[in-house]
Design an enzyme around this catalytic site. Structure first.
Site, PDB file in Angstrom:
ATOM      1  N   ASP A   1     -14.376  -0.773   6.353  1.00 58.74           N
ATOM      2  CA  ASP A   1     -13.966  -1.459   4.940  1.00 58.74           C
ATOM      3  C   ASP A   1     -14.817  -2.843   4.889  1.00 58.74           C
ATOM      4  O   ASP A   1     -14.692  -3.344   3.928  1.00 58.74           O
ATOM      5  CB  ASP A   1     -12.427  -1.765   4.977  1.00 58.74           C
ATOM      6  CG  ASP A   1     -11.666  -0.502   4.664  1.00 58.74           C
ATOM      7  OD1 ASP A   1     -12.221  -0.081   3.753  1.00 58.74           O
ATOM      8  OD2 ASP A   1     -10.499  -0.699   5.033  1.00 58.74           O
TER       9      ASP A   1
ATOM     10  N   ARG B   1      -9.139   7.970   3.242  1.00 57.63           N
ATOM     11  CA  ARG B   1      -9.797   8.336   4.319  1.00 57.63           C
ATOM     12  C   ARG B   1      -8.743   8.344   5.461  1.00 57.63           C
ATOM     13  O   ARG B   1      -8.507   9.141   6.690  1.00 57.63           O
ATOM     14  CB  ARG B   1     -10.741   7.502   4.970  1.00 57.63           C
ATOM     15  CG  ARG B   1     -10.473   6.068   5.344  1.00 57.63           C
ATOM     16  CD  ARG B   1     -11.525   5.193   5.875  1.00 57.63           C
ATOM     17  NE  ARG B   1     -12.365   4.949   4.878  1.00 57.63           N
ATOM     18  CZ  ARG B   1     -12.461   3.619   4.245  1.00 57.63           C
ATOM     19  NH1 ARG B   1     -11.573   2.845   4.578  1.00 57.63           N
ATOM     20  NH2 ARG B   1     -13.342   3.071   3.606  1.00 57.63           N
ATOM     21  N   ASP B   2      -7.806   7.608   5.330  1.00 58.00           N
ATOM     22  CA  ASP B   2      -6.728   7.236   6.315  1.00 58.00           C
ATOM     23  C   ASP B   2      -5.861   8.619   6.530  1.00 58.00           C
ATOM     24  O   ASP B   2      -5.569   9.164   7.484  1.00 58.00           O
ATOM     25  CB  ASP B   2      -5.648   6.151   6.245  1.00 58.00           C
ATOM     26  CG  ASP B   2      -6.361   4.721   6.543  1.00 58.00           C
ATOM     27  OD1 ASP B   2      -7.692   4.802   7.154  1.00 58.00           O
ATOM     28  OD2 ASP B   2      -6.174   3.628   6.109  1.00 58.00           O
TER      29      ASP B   2
ATOM     30  N   THR C   1      -2.126   3.194  12.308  1.00 59.11           N
ATOM     31  CA  THR C   1      -3.497   2.995  12.586  1.00 59.11           C
ATOM     32  C   THR C   1      -3.971   4.290  13.021  1.00 59.11           C
ATOM     33  O   THR C   1      -3.427   5.258  13.607  1.00 59.11           O
ATOM     34  CB  THR C   1      -3.979   2.049  13.860  1.00 59.11           C
ATOM     35  OG1 THR C   1      -5.281   2.288  14.285  1.00 59.11           O
ATOM     36  CG2 THR C   1      -2.990   2.085  14.856  1.00 59.11           C
TER      37      THR C   1
ATOM     38  N   ARG D   1       1.086  -1.447   0.084  1.00 58.92           N
ATOM     39  CA  ARG D   1       0.003   0.050   0.081  1.00 58.92           C
ATOM     40  C   ARG D   1       0.720   1.259  -0.025  1.00 58.92           C
ATOM     41  O   ARG D   1       1.031   2.068   1.072  1.00 58.92           O
ATOM     42  CB  ARG D   1      -0.941   0.007   1.268  1.00 58.92           C
ATOM     43  CG  ARG D   1      -2.142  -0.968   0.984  1.00 58.92           C
ATOM     44  CD  ARG D   1      -2.799  -1.145   2.411  1.00 58.92           C
ATOM     45  NE  ARG D   1      -3.759   0.025   2.501  1.00 58.92           N
ATOM     46  CZ  ARG D   1      -4.376  -0.105   3.642  1.00 58.92           C
ATOM     47  NH1 ARG D   1      -4.724  -1.152   4.171  1.00 58.92           N
ATOM     48  NH2 ARG D   1      -5.109   1.258   3.745  1.00 58.92           N
TER      49      ARG D   1
ATOM     50  N   GLU E   1     -12.795  -6.204  12.260  1.00 57.80           N
ATOM     51  CA  GLU E   1     -14.193  -5.387  12.387  1.00 57.80           C
ATOM     52  C   GLU E   1     -15.407  -6.414  12.536  1.00 57.80           C
ATOM     53  O   GLU E   1     -16.643  -5.896  13.000  1.00 57.80           O
ATOM     54  CB  GLU E   1     -14.310  -5.168  10.778  1.00 57.80           C
ATOM     55  CG  GLU E   1     -13.774  -3.912  10.295  1.00 57.80           C
ATOM     56  CD  GLU E   1     -12.407  -4.098   9.821  1.00 57.80           C
ATOM     57  OE1 GLU E   1     -11.913  -5.199   9.984  1.00 57.80           O
ATOM     58  OE2 GLU E   1     -11.795  -3.207   9.050  1.00 57.80           O
TER      59      GLU E   1
HETATM   60  C1  GLC Z   1      -8.083  -0.081   8.559  1.00 56.43           C
HETATM   61  C2  GLC Z   1      -8.170   0.920   7.427  1.00 56.43           C
HETATM   62  C3  GLC Z   1      -9.088   1.777   7.543  1.00 56.43           C
HETATM   63  C4  GLC Z   1     -10.520   1.597   7.686  1.00 56.43           C
HETATM   64  C5  GLC Z   1     -10.406   0.610   8.909  1.00 56.43           C
HETATM   65  C6  GLC Z   1     -11.703   0.017   9.437  1.00 56.43           C
HETATM   66  O1  GLC Z   1      -7.667   0.532   9.688  1.00 56.43           O
HETATM   67  O2  GLC Z   1      -6.718   1.401   7.186  1.00 56.43           O
HETATM   68  O3  GLC Z   1      -9.163   2.694   6.251  1.00 56.43           O
HETATM   69  O4  GLC Z   1     -11.481   2.675   8.064  1.00 56.43           O
HETATM   70  O5  GLC Z   1      -9.431  -0.348   8.858  1.00 56.43           O
HETATM   71  O6  GLC Z   1     -12.392  -0.953   8.490  1.00 56.43           O
END
Ligand code: GLC
Length: 831
Positions: free
Chosen positions: A514, A389-390, A730, A383, A658
Site C-alpha cells: 500500500d 485484494r485482502d 491480517t 473499513r 512497510e
Molecule cells: C495491509 C493491507 C493490505 C496490504 C498490506 C501491505 O495488510 O490490509 O491490503 O497489502 O497492508 O501494504
C-alpha cells in the site's frame, strides 16, 4: 488499572499462558499481559471482541454501523470499556471484578501468595480464550467466580453467565453488579465524535425488570435489551455517570463502592446496563446469575433496517435464561467450531505447529474471512467494506472448510471487478450493486487487486472439483457480464493494457504494498510477477478444461514476458520497480531500499523464471533480509524520497510496517517459495521465524497474543525490534496457513486429485494429516524413515499401491480423486 496492580514481575519468565489443545483453548494464567490479548465472539449476525481484561465491544452485523457496546479506541488501558461484572463482599465493602480488570486487585503470584508485600489480599485470575467464547476464573478472599461470555449460534444476543461460589466455612453475602457502556448510535463514529447529537438521542429505561435502551437516530432506531436470570433484581442503573460517579473510573464505580445502584434512568447523555443481585451464599454454595443482552426490545418484536425481525427480549430470556440453556448453547458453539476445524488436522513432530494448525491458526483464518479488516482493537470498523485484494486472499485458507461460504463471497467479489478488468479497491457487501457501480479512474486502481483472482478461483475449483464454476456468468461491477473464466482473463488483459516503458505492469495507486505508488507511468515488478503467476494458472486451467485457444494465448503471454522478466534481474535479485524517469527501487546501486522481499518470493512462486534465478533471488532474501524474528520487507529502510516513486512508507520510522518492518503477510510467501523450490530446511526456518507460538515464553518481547499472527513485527532497524503489532486481522493468517499445510506438509488439491508433496526440515520421521477433500475424510500418514526433505516413492491406500510417483516432472505424488474414498487411509512413503 488500579493503583494496586503490579504489572512488572521481573523474576517471572516471560510467559503469560499456555495452549490447552485438548480443550481448544489458550489459557492466560497472568492477565497482566504486555498488551490486550483478544478473542472473538459470535457470528456475522452479531459479533464481538473480548480481551483478557473483559474489555471489548459488540455489534450487530457491522462493527462500523451496527455498534452495540461502545469502545474508545486508543484508550488507556487499551481495551476499555467492556463487559464487566463486579463482586462486592457486603460484610466489609471490599469489591473486585470477575475479570482481573477493571478493578485490578494485586494478582496472586506463582507461589500462591495470599497477600502482596503491603499486606493487601491477592486475586487469582485466569482466562480461557476458547473458540467463540471466553471464560474468566477468579478467586478472591474465599469467593470463586467463573464468568462465561459468548454469543449463541445464529442469535443476536450475548450471554454473560456468572457462577459464584463461597469456598469458606462461613455464610457470605456478595453483591453482583453488571456493567456495560452502550453505544448511543449504530454508527460508531457518530457515537464517539458527533456528541452534540449522539449524546441527546438516547433513552434508557427499566421496564419490569429489564433494561430497555432506545434511540431515534437519523438512520434507523436501535433498540437493545438487557436482563438477568437466576437472581432477583436488587437494584439498577441505566445512566452511566450515575453508576460510575463523577471523576471516577470503572476501577471503582460509586454504585459498587456504596453497595447499591441508584435506580437512574438515562435521558440523553450516556446509557449503561447495570443490574444488581444480592447473593446470600452458604458455605460451599454456588449460585449462577445469567445476564443477557440483545438487539431489540424487551416486550415487542423489532425489525432491523433490512426488515429482519427480532423476537422480544423477554421471550428470548424465558427460553434461554437457564443454566441448562447456557450449557447447551456453549456446547453448540464448541461443536460448531469442532466441525469448522475438523476438515484439516495434523500430528507433526512440532507441537507448536500442531497447536497452531489444529486450533488457533485455523480459527484466525475464519475470523479474518468473517471480519476482513473491520473489527479489532486496532481496526475501528471504518473499513466496513471488503478490501479487494485482502478478501480474495483471505478465502484461500478456508475453501476446504467452508466451501459454500467461500463460493458466496467469491461470487460477490468477482462482481467487484470492472468490465475493463480492474477491480474496485473496496467492495461494500451491504450496499454493493453489481452492474451499476462507478468505474474507478485509472489512477484509483490498484495494480494487483484483480490479479489475485486466478489463484483463488483455481484453488476453489481444485478443492471442490466444480469445473462448471468457470462457466458461471457473473456481472461486472460497472457494466456487462462474463463467465468466471473470462473474468480471470480480463484481469490479465487489464494489466497487459497498462504496461510501462519496460514492459512491466504499471504500479498505479499501489500494488500489494500500500505504501509504494508507482502511478500510471511507473512499473511494479511485484504486480508483474503476480500477473505472470495468474497467466500460468490460467494456462493450466485452460489446458485441463479443454480451452485450447486460451491455453495457447496464455502460453504466448508467458513467452513474451521472458525477456522482460530477465531484464528486471538486478544481478543478485529482482528489482522492486521502475519510475517513469527510469529510477529503480530494489537495486544494489541504491543506498536505501536495495532489496525488497515481494518480487523475489513471487519470482519463485510464479514459476515463470529459470530455477537458478529463483534460487538466487531467494538466497539473497536469506542473506539480506532474514532475521531471527522473520524476514524484513526491505533493506535498508527508507529515509529519503526516490524520484518518481510515491513512497508513502516514509511516514513510518525505519523498521516499522512497510518501511523495513517484518511484514508477516509477505513472510508467509517465503514458506511457499521455499516449498516450491524444495528447500525444506529453509521453508521450515521461515515458518518458525514468525510463528506466534514460538513467542509463548518470550511474551514480553513479542507482546501481542502468542496464539495468532499479527500484521508486522518491528524490523531490525527499529529500536523495538521483535515487538509485534496489529494482531488478528491480517493476510498472514491465510497465506501462512497455505504455506505450512500445502507447501511444508505438502497436501494440496489439484483438479484431478490430491497432491502430496512434503517439503520437510531435516530429520522429520513423518507426520499425519487428516483432511477433507471433496466430501471425503482422508487420513494421510507420511513415512520418512530416511529423514528426507522431499520426494515420494509410493502411496498406498488401505494397503494397495495407487499412484504413480512422477507426473509431468512434478514433485510428490498426485493421488487421483477416483482412487480416494471416504475414510481412506493413505500411506505415503518418502524416498
Ligand atoms: C495491509 C493491507 C493490505 C496490504 C498490506 C501491505 O495488510 O490490509 O491490503 O497489502 O497492508 O501494504
Amino acid at each position: 488499572m488500579s493503583i494496586h496492580a503490579s504489572t512488572t514481575r521481573p523474576e517471572d519468565p516471560m510467559q503469560y499462558g499456555h495452549f490447552d489443545d485438548a480443550a481448544r483453548e489458550y489459557v492466560i494464567t497472568r492477565p497482566d499481559t504486555p498488551r490486550s490479548w483478544s478473542n472473538y465472539l459470535g457470528s456475522r449476525l452479531y459479533g464481538g471482541i473480548i480481551t483478557q481484561g473483559a474489555g471489548g465491544y459488540s455489534f450487530y452485523k457491522s462493527g462500523g454501523t451496527g455498534r452495540v457496546l461502545r469502545f474508545r479506541f486508543n484508550g488507556v488501558p487499551q481495551d476499555e470499556p467492556g463487559r464487566f461484572v463486579y463482586l462486592r463482599d457486603d460484610a466489609d465493602g471490599d469489591f473486585w471484578s470477575a475479570s482481573w480488570q477493571p478493578v485490578g486487585k494485586p494478582l496472586k503470584g506463582r507461589d500462591g501468595d495470599d497477600a502482596d508485600a503491603a499486606g493487601n489480599p491477592t486475586q487469582a485470575s485466569s482466562v480461557r480464550h476458547g473458540l467463540g467464547y471466553s471464560i474468566f476464573h477468579s478467586s478472591y478472599r474465599g469467593i470463586d467466580s467463573e464468568a462465561t461470555f459468548f454469543i449463541p449460534q445464529g442469535q443476536a444476543f450475548e450471554y454473560w453467565s456468572v457462577k459464584v461460589t463461597n469456598t469458606t466455612a462461613k455464610p457470605r453475602k456478595v453483591s453482583l453488579f453488571s456493567y456495560a457502556e452502550l453505544s448511543n448510535e449504530w454508527n460508531y463514529r457518530q457515537d464517539l465524535e458527533n456528541l452534540q447529537y449522539s449524546q441527546y438521542v438516547v433513552v434508557c429505561r427499566m421496564e419490569d425488570g429489564m433494561i430497555h435502551r432506545t434511540n431515534s437516530t437519523r438512520t434507523h432506531t436501535s433498540e437493545l435489551w438487557f436482563g438477568m436470570a437466576g437472581a432477583d433484581v436488587a437494584g439498577f442503573d441505566t445512566d452511566r455517570d450515575a453508576f460510575l460517579g463523577s471523576y471516577r473510573t470503572q476501577a471503582a464505580p460509586l454504585a459498587v463502592e456504596r453497595g447499591h445502584c441508584s435506580g437512574s434512568e438515562a435521558t440523553g447523555d450516556n446509557a449503561c446496563t447495570s443490574l444488581q443481585a444480592t447473593l446470600e451464599l452458604a458455605p460451599g454454595e454456588t449460585r449462577q446469575v445469567i445476564y443477557m443482552m440483545g438487539v431489540g426490545a424487551p416486550d415487542a418484536a423489532w425489525a432491523d433496517a433490512d426488515d429482519v425481525a427480532v423476537r422480544p427480549g423477554r421471550e428470548i430470556m424465558a427460553e434461554y435464561g437457564t443454566p441448562e440453556a447456557v450449557e447447551r448453547e456453549l456446547e453448540a458453539i464448541r461443536e460448531e467450531w469442532r466441525s469448522f476445524l475438523a476438515p484439516l488436522q495434523v500430528a507433526t513432530p512440532d507441537e507448536q505447529m500442531n497447536s497452531m494448525i489444529n486450533v488457533w491458526h485455523a480459527y484466525q483464518t475464519h475470523m479474518t474471512f468473517n471480519w476482513s479488516r473491520g473489527v479489532s482493537l486496532i481496526e475501528a470498523g471504518d473499513r466496513d467494506g471488503l478490501g479487494y485484494r485482502d478478501t480474495v486472499q483471505d478465502m484461500l485458507a478456508v475453501i476446504h472448510a467452508i466451501p459454500d461460504a467461500v463460493r458466496e463471497r467469491l461470487d460477490m467479489i468477482l462482481t467487484g471487478q470492472t468490465e475493463e478488468g480492474g477491480a474496485m479497491p473496496l467492495v461494500k457487501p451491504l450496499t454493493h450493486r453489481p452492474g451499476s457501480e462507478k468505474t474507478p479512474t485509472l489512477e484509483q486502481y490498484r495494480s494487483d487487486d484483480p490479479l489475485w483472482l486466478p489463484i483463488t478461483v483455481a484453488n476453489f475449483v481444485y478443492e471442490t472439483g466444480d469445473v462448471a464454476y468457470l462457466d458461471t456468468v457473473l456481472p461486472y461491477a460497472d457494466h456487462g457480464e462474463a463467465t468466471v473464466f473470462e473474468h480471470l482473463k480480463q484481469a490479465i488483459q487489464f494489466s497487459l493494457g497498462h504496461l510501462g516503458n519496460n514492459g512491466l505492469v504499471q504500479g498505479l495507486q499501489a500494488d500489494w504494498n500500500d505504501c509504494l505508488q508507482f502511478g500510471t507511468t511507473g512499473e511494479s515488478m511485484f504486480s508483474t510477477f503476480l500477473m505472470a503467476n495468474g497467466v500460468r494458472i490460467i494456462a493450466e486451467l485452460a489446458e485441463q478444461t479443454g480451452r485450447e485457444d486460451d491455453a495457447a494465448w496464455a502460453r504466448g503471454v508467458l513467452e513474451d514476458l521472458e525477456v522482460v522478466l530477465e531484464n528486471a534481474w538486478d544481478g543478485g535479485w529482482y528489482i522492486r520497480g521502475i519510475s517513469s524517469t527510469g529510477a529503480k527501487l530494489g537495486s544494489e546501486a541504491l543506498d536505501e531500499g536495495k532489496i525488497y522481499l515481494e518480487p523475489n518470493v513471487w519470482a519463485a512462486i510464479s514459476q515463470t523464471v529459470p530455477e537458478a534465478r529463483a534460487i538466487g533471488a531467494m538466497d539473497s532474501v536469506y542473506e539480506r533480509l532474514s532475521t531471527e524474528h522473520g524476514v524484513a520487507l526491505c533493506a535498508p529502510a527508507h529515509t529519503k524520497e526516490v524520484p518518481g516513486v510515491g513512497l508513502s512508507l516514509l511516514v513510518f520510522p525505519v523498521g516499522h510496517k512497510e518501511n523495513g518492518g517484518i511484514f508477516c503477510h509477505a513472510n508467509s510467501w517465503t514458506i511457499v517459495a521455499e516449498g516450491i523450490l524444495g528447500r525444506g530446511d529453509r521453508a521450515y526456518e521461515y515458518y518458525r521465524g514468525f510463528l506466534p507460538a514460538k513467542y509463548n515464553d518470550q511474551a514480553e518481547l513479542h507482546q501481542v497474543e502468542p496464539y495468532v499472527y499479527c500484521q508486522f513485527t518491528h524490523g531490525p532497524e527499529s529500536p523495538r525490534f521483535g515487538q509485534a503489532r496489529n494482531p488478528w486481522l491480517t493476510g498472514t493468517a491465510s497465506w501462512s496457513y497455505v504455506g505450512v499445510t500445502q507447501y511444508i506438509l505438502g497436501v494440496r488439491p489439484e483438479l484431478s486429485g490430491l497432491r502430496i508433496d512434503p517439503c520437510l526440515p531435516e530429520g522429520w520421521g513423518g507426520y499425519q494429516v487428516t483432511r477433507r477433500f471433496r466430501g471425503m475424510d482422508l487420513t494421510i500418514n507420511v513415512v520418512n524413515v530416511d529423514g528426507l526433505a522431499t520426494g515420494v516413492s509410493s502411496v498406498t491406500i488401505d494397503g494397495v499401491e495407487v499412484a504413480s510417483t512422477e507426473d509431468e516432472g512434478k514433485r510428490g505424488a498426485l493421488v487421483p480423486v477416483e482412487a480416494l474414498g471416504d475414510g481412506a487411509v493413505l500411506t505415503v512413503t518418502m524416498g
